[in-house]
Design a protein around this motif. Structure first.
Motif, PDB file in Angstrom:
ATOM      1  N   PRO A  82       0.816  -1.227   0.000  1.00 42.83           N
ATOM      2  CA  PRO A  82       0.000   0.000   0.000  1.00 42.83           C
ATOM      3  C   PRO A  82       0.840   1.264   0.000  1.00 42.83           C
ATOM      4  CG  PRO A  82       0.111  -0.906   2.201  1.00 42.83           C
ATOM      5  CD  PRO A  82       0.799  -1.893   1.303  1.00 42.83           C
ATOM      6  N   GLU A  83       0.336   2.266  -0.705  1.00 46.18           N
ATOM      7  CA  GLU A  83       0.956   3.587  -0.661  1.00 46.18           C
ATOM      8  C   GLU A  83       0.089   4.545   0.145  1.00 46.18           C
ATOM      9  OE1 GLU A  83       3.022   4.466  -4.724  1.00 46.18           O
ATOM     10  OE2 GLU A  83       1.425   3.013  -5.098  1.00 46.18           O
ATOM     11  N   MET A  84      -1.127   4.096   0.440  1.00 43.39           N
ATOM     12  CA  MET A  84      -2.029   4.817   1.337  1.00 43.39           C
ATOM     13  C   MET A  84      -3.125   3.840   1.761  1.00 43.39           C
ATOM     14  SD  MET A  84      -3.985   7.290  -1.450  1.00 43.39           S
ATOM     15  CE  MET A  84      -2.547   8.216  -1.911  1.00 43.39           C
ATOM     16  N   VAL A  85      -3.618   4.004   2.990  1.00 40.76           N
ATOM     17  CA  VAL A  85      -4.681   3.130   3.487  1.00 40.76           C
ATOM     18  C   VAL A  85      -5.730   3.965   4.218  1.00 40.76           C
ATOM     19  CG1 VAL A  85      -3.207   1.085   3.750  1.00 40.76           C
ATOM     20  CG2 VAL A  85      -3.489   2.673   5.679  1.00 40.76           C
ATOM     21  N   ALA A  86      -6.931   3.392   4.320  1.00 34.69           N
ATOM     22  CA  ALA A  86      -8.004   4.005   5.101  1.00 34.69           C
ATOM     23  C   ALA A  86      -9.003   2.923   5.452  1.00 34.69           C
ATOM     24  CB  ALA A  86      -8.693   5.126   4.325  1.00 34.69           C
ATOM     25  N   GLY A  87      -9.710   3.108   6.552  1.00 39.52           N
ATOM     26  CA  GLY A  87     -10.746   2.165   6.943  1.00 39.52           C
ATOM     27  C   GLY A  87     -11.989   2.900   7.385  1.00 39.52           C
ATOM     28  N   HIS A  88     -13.141   2.336   7.060  1.00 39.77           N
ATOM     29  CA  HIS A  88     -14.420   2.957   7.417  1.00 39.77           C
ATOM     30  C   HIS A  88     -14.781   2.534   8.838  1.00 39.77           C
ATOM     31  CE1 HIS A  88     -18.708   3.895   7.383  1.00 39.77           C
ATOM     32  NE2 HIS A  88     -18.539   4.563   6.255  1.00 39.77           N
ATOM     33  N   SER A  89     -14.731   3.485   9.777  1.00 39.16           N
ATOM     34  CA  SER A  89     -15.074   3.229  11.178  1.00 39.16           C
ATOM     35  C   SER A  89     -14.192   2.120  11.743  1.00 39.16           C
ATOM     36  CB  SER A  89     -16.565   2.901  11.288  1.00 39.16           C
ATOM     37  OG  SER A  89     -16.990   2.829  12.632  1.00 39.16           O
ATOM     38  N   LEU A  90     -14.771   0.965  12.076  1.00 34.40           N
ATOM     39  CA  LEU A  90     -14.018  -0.194  12.557  1.00 34.40           C
ATOM     40  C   LEU A  90     -12.833  -0.502  11.645  1.00 34.40           C
ATOM     41  CD1 LEU A  90     -13.640  -3.076  13.912  1.00 34.40           C
ATOM     42  CD2 LEU A  90     -15.369  -3.842  12.273  1.00 34.40           C
ATOM     43  N   GLY A  91     -13.004  -0.313  10.339  1.00 33.60           N
ATOM     44  CA  GLY A  91     -11.965  -0.638   9.364  1.00 33.60           C
ATOM     45  C   GLY A  91     -10.659   0.101   9.579  1.00 33.60           C
ATOM     46  N   GLU A  92     -10.708   1.199  10.341  1.00 32.55           N
ATOM     47  CA  GLU A  92      -9.483   1.946  10.619  1.00 32.55           C
ATOM     48  C   GLU A  92      -8.497   1.096  11.420  1.00 32.55           C
ATOM     49  OE1 GLU A  92      -9.670   6.345  10.779  1.00 32.55           O
ATOM     50  OE2 GLU A  92      -9.189   6.031  12.900  1.00 32.55           O
ATOM     51  N   PHE A  93      -9.003   0.225  12.304  1.00 33.80           N
ATOM     52  CA  PHE A  93      -8.138  -0.661  13.075  1.00 33.80           C
ATOM     53  C   PHE A  93      -7.492  -1.706  12.160  1.00 33.80           C
ATOM     54  CE2 PHE A  93     -10.905   1.257  16.141  1.00 33.80           C
ATOM     55  CZ  PHE A  93     -10.152   1.384  17.293  1.00 33.80           C
ATOM     56  N   SER A  94      -8.270  -2.241  11.227  1.00 32.76           N
ATOM     57  CA  SER A  94      -7.730  -3.205  10.255  1.00 32.76           C
ATOM     58  C   SER A  94      -6.636  -2.549   9.423  1.00 32.76           C
ATOM     59  CB  SER A  94      -8.843  -3.707   9.326  1.00 32.76           C
ATOM     60  OG  SER A  94      -9.970  -4.133  10.035  1.00 32.76           O
ATOM     61  N   ALA A  95      -6.889  -1.315   9.001  1.00 28.87           N
ATOM     62  CA  ALA A  95      -5.923  -0.582   8.181  1.00 28.87           C
ATOM     63  C   ALA A  95      -4.612  -0.370   8.930  1.00 28.87           C
ATOM     64  CB  ALA A  95      -6.514   0.757   7.739  1.00 28.87           C
ATOM     65  N   LEU A  96      -4.702  -0.071  10.220  1.00 28.16           N
ATOM     66  CA  LEU A  96      -3.496   0.169  11.023  1.00 28.16           C
ATOM     67  C   LEU A  96      -2.657  -1.103  11.161  1.00 28.16           C
ATOM     68  CD1 LEU A  96      -4.915   2.505  13.804  1.00 28.16           C
ATOM     69  CD2 LEU A  96      -3.090   3.072  12.186  1.00 28.16           C
ATOM     70  N   VAL A  97      -3.333  -2.246  11.318  1.00 29.84           N
ATOM     71  CA  VAL A  97      -2.591  -3.511  11.414  1.00 29.84           C
ATOM     72  C   VAL A  97      -1.952  -3.842  10.067  1.00 29.84           C
ATOM     73  CG1 VAL A  97      -2.786  -5.994  11.806  1.00 29.84           C
ATOM     74  CG2 VAL A  97      -4.008  -4.401  13.296  1.00 29.84           C
ATOM     75  N   ALA A  98      -2.708  -3.681   8.992  1.00 28.68           N
ATOM     76  CA  ALA A  98      -2.178  -3.978   7.662  1.00 28.68           C
ATOM     77  C   ALA A  98      -1.008  -3.068   7.308  1.00 28.68           C
ATOM     78  CB  ALA A  98      -3.288  -3.836   6.623  1.00 28.68           C
ATOM     79  N   ALA A  99      -1.037  -1.836   7.816  1.00 28.38           N
ATOM     80  CA  ALA A  99       0.041  -0.880   7.542  1.00 28.38           C
ATOM     81  C   ALA A  99       1.166  -0.970   8.566  1.00 28.38           C
ATOM     82  CB  ALA A  99      -0.518   0.540   7.511  1.00 28.38           C
ATOM     83  N   LYS A 100       1.117  -2.030   9.391  1.00 29.93           N
ATOM     84  CA  LYS A 100       2.186  -2.352  10.338  1.00 29.93           C
ATOM     85  C   LYS A 100       2.400  -1.283  11.416  1.00 29.93           C
ATOM     86  CE  LYS A 100       4.610  -5.150   6.872  1.00 29.93           C
ATOM     87  NZ  LYS A 100       3.888  -6.358   7.253  1.00 29.93           N
ATOM     88  N   ALA A 101       1.340  -0.553  11.738  1.00 36.45           N
ATOM     89  CA  ALA A 101       1.416   0.421  12.831  1.00 36.45           C
ATOM     90  C   ALA A 101       0.958  -0.185  14.145  1.00 36.45           C
ATOM     91  CB  ALA A 101       0.560   1.648  12.499  1.00 36.45           C
ATOM     92  N   LEU A 102       0.179  -1.264  14.066  1.00 40.78           N
ATOM     93  CA  LEU A 102      -0.438  -1.885  15.227  1.00 40.78           C
ATOM     94  C   LEU A 102      -0.347  -3.400  15.079  1.00 40.78           C
ATOM     95  CD1 LEU A 102      -2.316  -1.559  17.790  1.00 40.78           C
ATOM     96  CD2 LEU A 102      -4.249  -1.536  16.184  1.00 40.78           C
ATOM     97  N   GLY A 103       0.026  -4.093  16.135  1.00 39.74           N
ATOM     98  CA  GLY A 103       0.115  -5.548  16.083  1.00 39.74           C
ATOM     99  C   GLY A 103      -1.258  -6.190  16.017  1.00 39.74           C
ATOM    100  N   PHE A 104      -1.331  -7.385  15.417  1.00 35.43           N
ATOM    101  CA  PHE A 104      -2.605  -8.075  15.275  1.00 35.43           C
ATOM    102  C   PHE A 104      -3.266  -8.339  16.633  1.00 35.43           C
ATOM    103  CE2 PHE A 104      -4.880 -12.175  15.376  1.00 35.43           C
ATOM    104  CZ  PHE A 104      -5.969 -11.843  14.575  1.00 35.43           C
TER     105      PHE A 104
END
Length: 294
Positions: A82-104
């Motif tokens: 990814p060069e940019m990510v976003a998540g709709h509401s709850l999806g923001e947490f998924s986006a953060l994990v996928a972008a390696k900012a937050l552990g699973f």
């Protein structure tokens, strides 16, 4: 030319979700087993073979969509760049994990805590949401501000589609006024409460401490966050926006507009369903129409 990855929120669930990903085996399958262990119940059983009613429960729905989305990102492997990510509401947490900012593991625990806190807030004060179709955002905002109850814009989904959130009486009043103002539809939604409104304050307060305590690092690419629709990489700002998200509006229309302006040329939906793809097309179409009119 940039590829944007987008992650869905509550409402994208369906019975059987994630089963094909589980059957891939390896690290992807391990995620499902790990989720069951962390949550202390058979989430995968409900996802694969449960009922629609069981899957609709907030404490099941949110972890299920999060798990499905992260597992799909894992399954993409090297193709997920990814060069940019976003998540709709709850999806923001998924986006953060996928972008390696937050552990699973941390992400799943936060999602579970968020779901339970939201459910508790819903039980404390009966409330609801409604989809308003066919009116400009400014008109919806103005009418909501006139209602003498808690009613606020909650989800800016795409041009002409704005979800409002508030007390039961407030939503009834707002729907009547919005219909009079020319809305094509003012449809009350079958949801448990007034998400993304001040009525979620108790949930926000409960989640704040958990978010502040968790380890979030700089993501591998900018994440466009719900509360301000802007790209962020600073961990402290990301946390601040995550906390504000529960009582703030989801500015999805603005997120897509900013991603397009920043060079997004393709959007890949990572998770169950294709709802966000449809919203992106409507925002993109409106942007093209506006450009042509200038």
């Amino acid at each position: 030319m940039k590829k944007a990855y987008i992650f869905p929120g509550q409402g994208a669930q369906f019975v059987g979700m994630g089963k094909e990903l589980y059957q891939l085996g390896g690290a992807t399958k391990d995620l499902f087993k790990k989720a069951d262990d962390i949550l202390g119940f058979g989430l995968t059983d409900v996802m694969f073979e449960g009922t629609d009613e069981a899957l609709k429960q907030t404490n099941v729905t949110q972890p299920a969509i999060f798990l499905h989305s992260v597992a799909m990102a894992y399954a993409l492997g090297d193709a997920f760049l990814p060069e940019m990510v976003a998540g709709h509401s709850l999806g923001e947490f998924s986006a953060l994990v996928a972008a390696k900012a937050l552990g699973f593991e941390d992400g799943l625990r936060l999602v579970a805590k968020r779901a339970n806190a939201m459910q508790k807030a819903c039980e404390e004060q009966p409330s609801t949401m409604a989809a308003i179709l066919g009116l400009d955002d400014a008109v919806v905002e103005q009418i909501c501000s006139q209602v003498d109850e808690v009613v606020v814009p909650a989800n800016y989904n795409c041009p002409g589609q704005l979800v409002i959130s508030g007390s039961l009486a407030g939503i009834d009043k707002a729907c009547a006024l919005l219909t009079e103002a020319g809305a094509k539809r003012a449809l009350k939604l079958n949801v448990g409460g007034a998400f993304h409104s001040p009525l979620m304050e108790s949930a926000r307060a409960e989640l704040q401490e958990a978010i502040q305590a968790v380890d979030i690092v700089a993501p591998i690419c900018p994440i466009y966050q719900n509360v301000d629709a802007l790209p962020h990489t600073d961990p402290e700002k990301i946390k601040e926006n995550l906390i504000a998200q529960l009582t703030g509006a989801v500015k999805w229309t603005q997120i897509v507009e900013h991603m397009l302006a920043d060079g997004a040329t393709s959007f890949v939906e990572v998770g169950p369903g294709k709802v966000l793809q449809g919203l992106v097309k409507k925002v993109d179409r409106q942007a093209e129409t506006s450009s042509a009119a200038v």
